[in-house]
Scaffold this motif. Structure first.
Motif, mmCIF file in Angstrom:
data_model
loop_
_atom_site.group_PDB
_atom_site.id
_atom_site.type_symbol
_atom_site.label_atom_id
_atom_site.label_comp_id
_atom_site.label_asym_id
_atom_site.label_seq_id
_atom_site.Cartn_x
_atom_site.Cartn_y
_atom_site.Cartn_z
ATOM 1 N N ARG A 226 0.892 -1.109 0.026
ATOM 2 C CA ARG A 226 0.167 0.027 0.026
ATOM 3 C C ARG A 226 0.852 1.164 0.089
ATOM 4 O O ARG A 226 2.066 1.048 0.199
ATOM 5 C CB ARG A 226 -0.985 0.286 1.103
ATOM 6 N N ASN A 227 0.387 2.428 -0.112
ATOM 7 C CA ASN A 227 1.034 3.666 -0.100
ATOM 8 C C ASN A 227 1.225 4.082 1.470
ATOM 9 O O ASN A 227 0.393 3.899 2.242
ATOM 10 C CB ASN A 227 0.453 4.903 -0.820
ATOM 11 N N LEU A 228 2.317 4.919 1.339
ATOM 12 C CA LEU A 228 2.751 5.579 2.872
ATOM 13 C C LEU A 228 2.016 6.965 2.907
ATOM 14 O O LEU A 228 1.153 7.473 1.505
ATOM 15 C CB LEU A 228 4.137 5.933 2.905
ATOM 16 N N SER A 229 1.889 7.606 3.751
ATOM 17 C CA SER A 229 1.051 8.710 3.928
ATOM 18 C C SER A 229 2.141 9.758 3.579
ATOM 19 O O SER A 229 3.355 10.182 3.799
ATOM 20 C CB SER A 229 0.644 9.264 5.257
ATOM 21 N N ALA A 230 1.632 11.001 2.595
ATOM 22 C CA ALA A 230 2.341 12.164 1.981
ATOM 23 C C ALA A 230 2.969 12.798 3.322
ATOM 24 O O ALA A 230 2.456 13.071 4.266
ATOM 25 C CB ALA A 230 1.622 12.849 1.187
ATOM 26 N N GLY A 231 4.472 13.022 3.117
ATOM 27 C CA GLY A 231 5.041 13.964 4.223
ATOM 28 C C GLY A 231 5.432 13.303 5.461
ATOM 29 O O GLY A 231 5.966 13.965 6.477
ATOM 30 N N GLU A 232 5.109 12.145 5.692
ATOM 31 C CA GLU A 232 5.057 11.285 6.921
ATOM 32 C C GLU A 232 6.754 10.928 7.161
ATOM 33 O O GLU A 232 7.484 10.539 6.202
ATOM 34 C CB GLU A 232 4.232 10.436 7.342
ATOM 35 N N TRP A 233 7.362 10.814 8.484
ATOM 36 C CA TRP A 233 8.419 10.342 8.900
ATOM 37 C C TRP A 233 8.198 8.601 9.092
ATOM 38 O O TRP A 233 7.133 8.256 9.678
ATOM 39 C CB TRP A 233 8.984 10.791 9.888
ATOM 40 N N VAL A 234 9.251 7.883 8.286
ATOM 41 C CA VAL A 234 8.962 6.494 8.343
ATOM 42 C C VAL A 234 10.485 5.703 8.815
ATOM 43 O O VAL A 234 11.393 6.392 8.559
ATOM 44 C CB VAL A 234 8.995 5.983 6.720
ATOM 45 N N THR A 235 10.112 4.846 9.584
ATOM 46 C CA THR A 235 11.231 4.194 10.201
ATOM 47 C C THR A 235 11.250 2.849 9.657
ATOM 48 O O THR A 235 10.208 2.126 9.661
ATOM 49 C CB THR A 235 11.097 4.146 11.761
ATOM 50 N N VAL A 236 12.604 2.181 9.382
ATOM 51 C CA VAL A 236 12.642 0.993 8.765
ATOM 52 C C VAL A 236 13.764 0.241 9.657
ATOM 53 O O VAL A 236 14.771 0.738 9.903
ATOM 54 C CB VAL A 236 13.050 0.632 7.391
ATOM 55 N N THR A 237 13.506 -1.109 10.019
ATOM 56 C CA THR A 237 14.104 -1.824 10.794
ATOM 57 C C THR A 237 14.292 -3.143 10.328
ATOM 58 O O THR A 237 13.718 -3.679 9.798
ATOM 59 C CB THR A 237 13.578 -1.841 12.464
ATOM 60 N N VAL A 238 15.741 -3.758 10.588
ATOM 61 C CA VAL A 238 16.082 -5.020 10.003
ATOM 62 C C VAL A 238 16.869 -5.603 11.331
ATOM 63 O O VAL A 238 17.687 -5.066 11.984
ATOM 64 C CB VAL A 238 16.848 -5.069 8.774
ATOM 65 N N ASP A 239 16.717 -7.071 11.489
ATOM 66 C CA ASP A 239 17.366 -7.285 12.921
ATOM 67 C C ASP A 239 17.937 -8.661 12.470
ATOM 68 O O ASP A 239 19.026 -8.680 12.740
ATOM 69 C CB ASP A 239 16.323 -7.491 13.992
#
Length: 619
Positions: A226-239
Motif C-alpha cells: 500500500r502507499n505511505l502517507s504524504a510527508g510522513e516520517w518512516v522508520t525501517v528496521t532489520v534485525d
C-alpha cells in the motif's frame, strides 16, 4: 557441531599408545589420514580457515596395504583447550571419559582410500587451534599418525550494510516506492521471509510488503502493498538477517526517511473548529498533545488527543474526507495530567498502539490498539516524577519499539524494554543532566542504531546519547541552547544526510536549530525569535515539507500569542518566518502536520488547550 568443540588428544593417545603403530601408508606424506579444514569441499585444505565460510572438515583414510579388505573400526578425536571430544556413530561429539574410546564407524571394510566427511557447515565462534586425529583399530591394535592434522578457525565477521534506499534522512521518498538494503555479502535465501524488514509510518502505521533478494543475493528488497502517507516520517528496521556464510548483523539495523509531499502554496485555510468536550459541557478538560495515526487501518489519519484535567484520551476517527465527527473517551487509569505521547506497533500485530506520559505524575501509560480504532490500557510504567518526554527507541535492536521517558523532577531518563508482545519492563535509568524534560529519537551518527536526544530545562542543554548496540548508551555531545528546550524535533533540515535538532524554548521565546555533524555531534544552535511585541510562550515544534519543495519546514505553537508560526526552509537549513496566518481561539498549544484529506500535501491540525478544540487548517 564445532560451536562447542575443545580438543585434546593426550588421553585418547594414552589409551592407544600401548598398542598403537606409527604406520607408513600410501597417503601423501606417509600419513594414515590426510585432510583437515577446507572451504572448497575438500579439494584443498588449509591451516587457517574463516568461520564465516561454509566449512568442510574431513579427508581421506589410507589403511596399510596389508590391511585392505579387513574389517576395522574407525576413531576420530579432536583437541582444543585441554578437552578431548570423540565423534560417535551418530555424528555427535562426546567428551572422552573412559578407557574404551567411542568409535566413529564400526565394521568398516578397509579400502585403499576411504573418504571421511566429519563436518559440513558454518562455525559461529573462532577456535584458536584444532588438532584432528583419525585412526582405525584392527585385531586390538590401533593404527594412527601420532602427529595431528592441525588448523585454526577464525572468527565470523559481522554482516555489514553497504547502502540503503531511500537514503537515511531523505525528504523526497516516494509514497509507494521500493525499500532496500545492500550488504557486503550474499544473504541466505532460505532464511528470508516477509517479516525481515519492518516498516512503520508515523501516521499510516505498519507497512506490509513482499521481501525478495537481488544483486547476487546481496540486496534485500521490500515491495510495499500500500502507499505511505504524504510527508510522513518512516522508520525501517532489520534485525535477524543471515549471510550464506552464517554471518549476522552485529546489532540490527535501522534508518528513517520522509515521504515526499506534493508542491503546495503554504496558504492555509481554516475549515473547521471541533470541540473535544462532550456536547454542552463547559468545564475545561485541557486538551494538550495529539497523535495522528491511522487507528482503524482505513487509510485515513485519525486523532488521539490526551486531556490533562479529565485524565483521558479522546479518539477522533477520520470521516474519509479529512474531517472528524463524534469521538470516544478512553479513561487513563493512574494518570495525572497526561500529555507527551507517541504511537507505534508495540505488540507486533500490525496495528497502532499508543503511549502517553503523565506530565504531573510518574507513569507512562501503555495502550494496545485493536485495529478498529479502539485503544485498551495494558500497563503503567513507573518512570519518575513529572513525565515530560516520551520517545520510542529500539535500543535492543530486535525490531520492536522500546521506550525512553524523561522525569523532570525525578531528574533522570528511564528506559523500558519491549519483549515483542507489547509488554515492557524497566531497563535502568540515565542521569542525563539537570531537569530532563524533552526528548527525540533518530540515528545521529549513521551507524544503523537508534540514538536519542534529551533537552534539559534547568540547565538549558541538549544532550545526544548514542546507542552502543547492546541496550546501553554513551554521551556523545552536550551543548547549550539559548533557553529551556520544551519540545524537540529531529530531521535533516540542511539535506546533508545528518540529523539536525530543533528545540522550542519556552522562556526564551525562540526556536533553535542545531546542525548535526553526522558523527553524533551538534553544532552551536542558530536561534529564531518567536516573540510578538516581546511576548510569547512556545510549547511545541514539529517538522514537515509544507510546500513540497523537498526540504523540511518548521511549525511552532505559542500558548500566549495564539500563533501557529510557519518557518519556511530556504533549502539550506536557514528559515524565514512567514507572516502570521494561523491562530488558535485562545492558546496555540501544539500542531500536527499530516495529510488529513489524502490529497498529497501536508495539512495542519492545531490544538487549543484552553478552549479544548481542534482547529483544522487545509493546505
Amino acid at each position: 557441531m564445532f560451536r562447542r568443540i575443545f580438543l585434546l588428544v593426550t588421553a585418547f593417545l594414552a589409551v592407544m599408545e600401548c598398542t598403537s603403530v606409527h604406520a607408513q601408508s600410501a597417503c601423501s606424506d606417509n600419513r594414515i589420514f590426510v585432510g583437515g579444514a577446507s572451504v572448497d569441499s575438500g579439494a584443498s585444505f588449509s591451516l587457517q580457515v574463516s568461520a564465516s565460510d561454509a566449512l568442510f572438515i574431513g579427508g581421506e583414510l589410507c589403511p596399510l596395504p596389508t590391511h585392505l579388505g579387513e574389517i576395522a573400526n574407525v576413531y576420530v578425536a579432536f583437541e582444543i583447550d585441554a578437552v578431548i571430544y570423540l565423534l560417535n556413530s551418530d555424528d555427535e561429539l562426546v567428551i572422552y571419559a573412559s578407557e574404551n574410546p567411542v568409535a566413529y564407524r564400526t565394521n568398516v571394510v578397509l579400502e585403499n582410500v576411504i573418504p571421511i566427511n566429519l563436518f559440513n557447515g558454518v562455525v559461529s565462534e573462532p577456535i584458536e587451534l584444532v588438532n584432528l586425529y583419525v585412526a582405525y583399530s584392527l585385531n586390538g591394535t590401533f593404527y594412527l599418525d601420532e602427529n595431528p592434522v592441525s588448523f585454526s578457525i577464525n572468527a565470523v565477521s559481522a554482516l555489514k550494510t553497504l547502502s540503503v534506499f531511500p537514503e537515511q534522512a531523505s525528504t523526497t521518498a516516494a509514497n509507494n516506492g521500493e525499500i532496500s538494503l545492500s550488504f557486503d555479502r550474499a544473504l541466505a535465501a532460505s532464511a528470508i521471509d516477509d517479516t525481515d524488514i519492518k516498516v512503520f509510518g508515523r501516521w499510516s502505521g505498519v507497512l506490509t510488503g513482499q521481501v525478495s533478494l537481488s544483486d547476487d543475493q546481496q540486496t534485500l528488497r521490500f515491495t510495499p502493498e500500500r502507499n505511505l502517507s504524504a510527508g510522513e516520517w518512516v522508520t525501517v528496521t532489520v534485525d535477524d538477517i543471515v549471510g550464506t556464510d552464517g554471518s549476522r548483523l552485529a546489532s540490527g539495523y535501522s534508518w528513517s526517511f520522509w515521504v515526499a509531499s506534493v508542491p503546495a502554496m503554504m496558504e492555509f485555510e481554516q475549515i473547521d473548529v471541533i470541540s473535544t468536550r462532550v456536547p454542552d459541557a463547559t468545564a475545561q478538560i485541557q486538551t494538550y498533545g495529539a497523535y495522528a495515526g491511522d487507528l482503524n487501518q482505513d487509510g485515513w489519519s485519525d486523532l488521539v488527543v490526551p486531556n490533562e484535567l479529565s485524565n483521558d484520551l479522546r479518539i477522533f476517527l477520520n470521516d474519509g474526507a479529512g474531517g472528524y465527527d463524534d469521538f470516544t473517551i478512553v479513561p487513563i487509569e493512574g494518570a495525572i495530567k497526561p500529555s507527551p505521547n507517541a504511537g507505534a506497533d508495540f505488540d507486533g500485530d500490525g496495528d497502532i498502539d499508543f503511549a502517553v506520559g503523565s506530565a504531573w505524575g510518574t507513569y507512562v501509560h501503555i495502550f494496545l490498539g485493536d485495529g478498529t480504532g479502539a485503544l485498551v490500557q495494558s500497563q503503567n510504567l513507573l518512570v519518575g516524577e513529572r513525565v515530560r518526554g516520551v520517545c520510542l527507541v529500539d535500543f535492543e535492536n530486535d525490531g520492536d519499539p522500546d521506550i525512553v521517558a524523561t522525569a523532570c523532577i525525578g531528574n533522570h531518563v528511564s528506559l523500558f524494554n519491549n519483549d515483542g508482545s507489547g509488554n515492557f519492563s524497566a531497563a535502568g535509568t540515565i542521569d542525563a543532566g539537570d531537569g530532563e524534560w524533552s526528548c527525540a529519537s533518530s540515528d545521529m551518527n549513521g551507524d544503523g542504531l537508534m540514538d536519542f536526544i534529551v533537552g534539559m530545562r534547568n540547565s538549558n542543554e541538549l544532550m545526544v546519547l548514542l546507542s552502543n548496540g547492546d541496550g546501553t548508551f554513551t554521551e556523545a555531545t552536550r551543548i547549550l541552547t539559548d533557553g529551556d528546550p520544551w519540545m524537540l524535533a529531529a530531521g535533516d533540515v540542511d539535506r546533508d544526510g545528518a540529523i539536525d535538532i530543533m528545540a522550542v524554548n519556552a522562556n526564551a521565546i525562540s526556536v533553535t536549530v542545531s546542525m548535526g555533524t553526522g558523527t553524533g555531534g551538534l553544532a552551536d544552535p542558530t536561534s529564531y525569535s518567536l516573540a510578538v511585541e516581546g511576548h510569547g510562550f512556545p510549547l511545541a515544534v514539529d517538522l514537515g515539507d509544507l510546500d513540497g519543495d523537498g526540504d523540511l519546514d518548521i511549525v511552532t505553537s505559542d500558548f500566549r500569542t495564539r500563533l501557529f508560526l510557519i518557518h519556511e526552509n530556504q533549502g539550506d537549513g536557514k528559515f524565514i518566518r512567514l507572516p502570521n496566518q494561523l491562530f488558535a481561539p485562545e492558546a496555540a498549544s501544539c500542531a500536527i502536520l499530516h495529510d488529513r484529506d489524502n490529497d498529497g500535501d501536508l495539512d495542519i491540525t492545531g490544538i487549543d488547550e484552553v478552549q479544548d478544540v481542534l482547529i483544522l487548517f487545509r493546505n
